[in-house]
Design an enzyme around this catalytic site. Structure first.
Site, PDB file in Angstrom:
ATOM      1  N   ASP A 158     -44.616  -5.207  39.199  1.00 58.34           N
ATOM      2  CA  ASP A 158     -44.244  -4.967  40.600  1.00 58.34           C
ATOM      3  C   ASP A 158     -42.746  -4.724  40.723  1.00 58.34           C
ATOM      4  O   ASP A 158     -42.046  -5.409  41.464  1.00 58.34           O
ATOM      5  CB  ASP A 158     -44.682  -6.148  41.460  1.00 58.34           C
ATOM      6  CG  ASP A 158     -44.677  -5.801  42.954  1.00 58.34           C
ATOM      7  OD1 ASP A 158     -44.687  -4.600  43.281  1.00 58.34           O
ATOM      8  OD2 ASP A 158     -44.667  -6.722  43.783  1.00 58.34           O
ATOM      9  N   ILE A 175     -33.761 -16.503  55.028  1.00 54.83           N
ATOM     10  CA  ILE A 175     -33.041 -15.282  54.648  1.00 54.83           C
ATOM     11  C   ILE A 175     -33.986 -14.167  54.227  1.00 54.83           C
ATOM     12  O   ILE A 175     -33.552 -13.060  53.918  1.00 54.83           O
ATOM     13  CB  ILE A 175     -32.032 -15.548  53.511  1.00 54.83           C
ATOM     14  CG1 ILE A 175     -32.729 -16.122  52.276  1.00 54.83           C
ATOM     15  CG2 ILE A 175     -30.911 -16.447  53.981  1.00 54.83           C
ATOM     16  CD1 ILE A 175     -31.820 -16.270  51.071  1.00 54.83           C
TER      17      ILE A 175
END
Length: 823
Positions: free
Chosen positions: A662, A535
């Protein structure tokens, strides 16, 4: 005639070139002579001229470029550098004719006796890259015109007699490095007229200068995030105008002086992350204007000073991670403005004082890891707690009060590791994670890690014996099965990954917590990680969807650790793997992805997470399946609020501050109800006062704070910047890109043109929320880290119920410049 004119043309051109060259040489000679005369005039104004400057003379006017300490530009033959450091010159800087040296790139006068003020004309030297005026006897204020020296890469004004405030125009000097390290000069505040002392986020070392205690005019002192040492018991004196004092995250020792009580105008005192000891002086109770008091992560001892109850304006009180003893005084509950109270990691005893009418404004309460006892007060459910209630690791007994279920806005509840008993109400288990209740042997309920409640008549002794033996046998069986599974999961090539933090500590913790989840189930569900279950794919590996028995769905991240990979890649993946586990086992928040387990098998590392039905926020915002139509303004505002609370939790509510590093749209996942989950902690960093603030570059292009490009210094303000970019991107429907670097040029842009054009402009109360959010996001993306708000403030403001009900002007007329009116 025509032929003659053609023949004469080259001759005319040659003569013209000769004439122009003559003019240029004449101009250069004239400029040299003008500069030579200006330097001689400056030399003659001095009261002492060293013999080393004998070349500066009238008889040598035409030889300027060979003068001592003078460097000329090869093309223009005019002065480009002046180097007079340690020439023992006594003169006034005002006698130097700056306008004659507009091409100067280096001007070094360090270690002389230059006196008087710094002339404002110094701002005309716009090509300067180096300016060193240190170790002289200059006086007066720093001129605002120095803000024009935008090419400066080195600036030193240290060890003079300068006073006044540092002009804000110096913020324009973007090419200056953000740290000038080493010890502060002892004469830093000579003259005692220093008003602002701001050297935060550098690498200064050593003790504070002795003269500081006599600077009675100080109004702001910010020394946080340095390496200062020394005893602060007598480093400061009485400063009647002082409003802000930040000493956080240094290495100060000593005790807090009672004299602090005489600094009556202090509103913000932050000294966390040092080694300050002794008792907290009761004189702090005299600081009646104090709004923020943070003394956490020190070595304070003794009892809590009751006088703190006098601080009626206090918003935040953080005394966590010290050695305080005694009871928590009732007077704290009378602080009507107190919103955050953190007394965790101390040695407090007695009961939790929560009576009717107490802690009226409290939104976050942390008293974990103390020695409190008795029952959890029923009245705690009547508080306005919204973010955190952490009572873990104490000796609370009795049952959970039903009144706690009233805290429907509470994000985090933790009552683990106490002596609680009885049944966990079903409403609790739906609202809070399973590990909020572990470590209470008497508790029972329907959550996975708690013993189920068994109703019925008393059992006979035989039944009791069976009831004892059956779990023991079951435990032995579970241990045996787990050992087989772990052996199956861990070895193979785990020998090459035999890092103690991975193979010993973390494996046992995770697999014991989630023993019902076995790796063999995941292999079966994904058909040995067949591509049809893939996915997502990212920088650190691939992600698969696994539908387990009983309909449970998980996401599995596979990190390739193949021996064919380079050592650097292998080591990077291993560190990412460890960071992910280390961080997510500590974090417990509804807007942070839940880690179920992990395993190392056949040269690969696997992380098992909660499954996010809608995938990443990036997919939803830019998706091709009409998702952007579903993502209306109200949903976007809630997503931004959730992200803000998640980051605020990382920065403020964990045992060590966690910086994600991040934060991007790709690392924010959405569940079926559009609730955001912050994920991908592979580059996260746990910060504490003893850890280095310097690190390898990490983060994603377009989201990294600008200071990281120069210093690689990780602070929580790096996450604040990334959050601001993400928030703007969510509201704009596109990455803000160059807008962040040209806000001043685009100040007249209408806010409605900035917003995602795929949606109608928000109206009514929603418009107010959007304006508030954009304003906050712009503040978060300031190039100056010190100007960015904290995530705690951002989260509080974005979720505030006190937001104004309407805009003072229509949204369609608001410009970017006007957003400051709504902050």
């Amino acid at each position: 005639m025509i032929m003659k004119a053609v023949q004469e043309t080259p001759l005319r051109l040659l003569l013209l070139h000769i004439f122009l060259l003559f003019l240029l040489q004449l101009e250069a000679t004239s400029s040299q002579r003008t500069q030579a005369e200006a330097l001689l005039e400056w030399k003659n104004s001095s009261t002492s001229s060293p013999s080393s400057l004998n070349s500066w003379s009238l008889t040598n006017l035409n030889n300027l470029c060979n003068w001592t300490a003078i460097v000329c530009d090869r093309n223009t033959e005019t002065v480009s550098e002046i180097h007079l450091a340690n020439f023992n010159i006594t003169a006034a800087l005002t006698q130097f004719n700056f306008n004659k040296f507009l091409s100067l790139t280096h001007f070094n006068l360090n270690g002389n006796n230059f006196s008087g003020p710094i002339p404002s004309a110094i701002g005309n030297l716009t090509k300067l890259t180096t300016l060193d005026l240190g170790n002289n006897i200059l006086q007066g204020e720093v001129p605002a015109e120095m803000g024009k020296l935008t090419e400066l890469q080195f600036l030193s004004l240290n060890n003079n007699y300068l006073n006044g405030t540092i002009p804000y125009q110096l913020d324009n000097l973007k090419k200056l490095p953000t740290c000038f390290s080493g010890e502060l000069p002892p004469g830093l505040c000579s003259g005692f007229s220093l008003e602002q002392f701001l050297v935060q986020f550098n690498d200064f070392t050593g003790p504070l200068p002795d003269c500081l205690r006599k600077c009675s005019a100080l109004s702001r002192v910010r020394l946080e995030e340095n390496q200062f040492t020394g005893n602060i018991s007598n480093a400061f004196g009485v400063h009647p105008s002082l409003a802000i004092i930040y000493l956080s995250n240094n290495k100060f020792v000593g005790q807090l002086s009672p004299q602090w009580g005489e600094c009556k105008n202090i509103t913000d005192m932050r000294m966390e992350g040092n080694r300050i000891s002794g008792q907290i002086p009761p004189e702090l109770g005299q600081l009646t204007k104090l709004q923020y008091l943070t003394l956490s992560s020190n070595e304070f001892s003794g009892e809590f000073p009751v006088s703190i109850g006098n601080l009626s304006l206090l918003f935040t009180l953080n005394l966590s991670r010290n050695h305080l003893t005694g009871t928590i005084p009732h007077v704290l509950g009378k602080l009507t403005k107190l919103e955050l109270l953190d007394l965790s990691d101390n040695n407090f005893t007695g009961v939790l004082p929560v009576d009717p009418g107490m802690f009226e404004s409290l939104t976050s309460l942390n008293i974990s890891r103390n020695k409190l006892s008795g029952g959890i007060p029923e009245e705690i459910g009547n508080l306005h707690l919204r973010y955190l209630l952490d009572l873990s690791s104490n000796s609370f007994s009795g049952s959970l009060p039903l009144n706690l279920a009233k805290l429907i806005m509470l994000e985090i509840l933790n009552v683990s590791h106490n002596q609680l008993s009885g049944k966990i109400p079903s409403t609790y288990s739906r609202m809070h994670p399973n590990n909020a209740f572990i470590g209470n042997s008497g508790l029972c309920g329907e959550t996975e890690e708690i013993t189920p409640c068994i109703s019925g008549p008393k059992k006979s002794n035989k039944k009791i014996l069976v009831g004892i033996l059956a779990p023991i046998c079951g435990l032995l069986l579970t241990v045996t099965i787990s050992a087989v599974i772990l052996k199956f999961c861990k070895k193979s090539k785990l020998g090459e990954l035999d890092h103690p933090k991975v193979s010993k500590s973390f494996d046992s913790i995770i697999w014991e917590r989630h023993g019902k989840l076995t790796f063999s189930e995941i292999i079966t569900a994904t058909e040995n990680f067949d591509e049809k279950y893939l996915i997502g794919r990212g920088g650190f590996g691939s992600v698969y969807k696994a539908v387990l028995d009983r309909g449970r769905v998980v996401a599995v991240k596979k990190l390739n650790m193949s021996v064919d990979s380079s050592h650097d890649i292998t080591e990077l993946n291993r560190k990412s793997f460890e960071n992910e586990i280390r961080t997510l086992t500590e974090v417990m928040h509804r807007n942070v992805i839940k880690l179920y387990g992990f395993c190392s098998w056949k040269g690969c590392l696997y992380l098992v997470y909660e499954y996010a039905e809608r995938g990443s926020l990036k997919m939803v915002l830019y998706g091709v399946e009409g998702e952007s139509d579903v993502l209306g303004w109200g949903t976007r505002v809630k997503i931004v609020q959730g992200i803000a609370h998640a980051i605020s939790h990382l920065h403020n509510d964990c045992s060590h501050q966690i910086v994600h590093r991040d934060i991007t749209l790709s690392n924010i996942l959405l569940n079926g109800d559009f609730v955001p989950w912050l994920s991908d902690f592979g580059t996260a960093r746990l910060l504490n006062s003893d850890s280095s603030k310097w690190t390898a570059m990490a983060g994603s292009y377009g989201y990294m704070a600008p200071e990281l490009a120069f210093t690689m210094q990780v602070t929580d303000k790096c996450d604040v910047y990334s959050f601001g970019v993400v928030a703007l991107e969510i509201m704009m429907g596109r990455h803000p890109g160059e807008l962040l670097n040209s806000l001043s040029e685009n100040g007249d842009m209408l806010l409605k043109d900035l917003l995602d054009q795929r949606l109608r402009c928000p109206s009514s109360q929603l418009a107010v929320r959007v304006v508030s959010l954009i304003t906050m996001a712009l503040a978060c993306t300031s190039n100056n880290p010190d100007s960015r708000p904290t995530m705690h403030y951002v989260a509080k403001e974005l979720s505030s119920t006190r937001t104004r009900t309407s805009l003072s002007e229509p949204l369609g007329t608001i410009t970017i410049n006007e957003l400051a009116k709504f902050s």
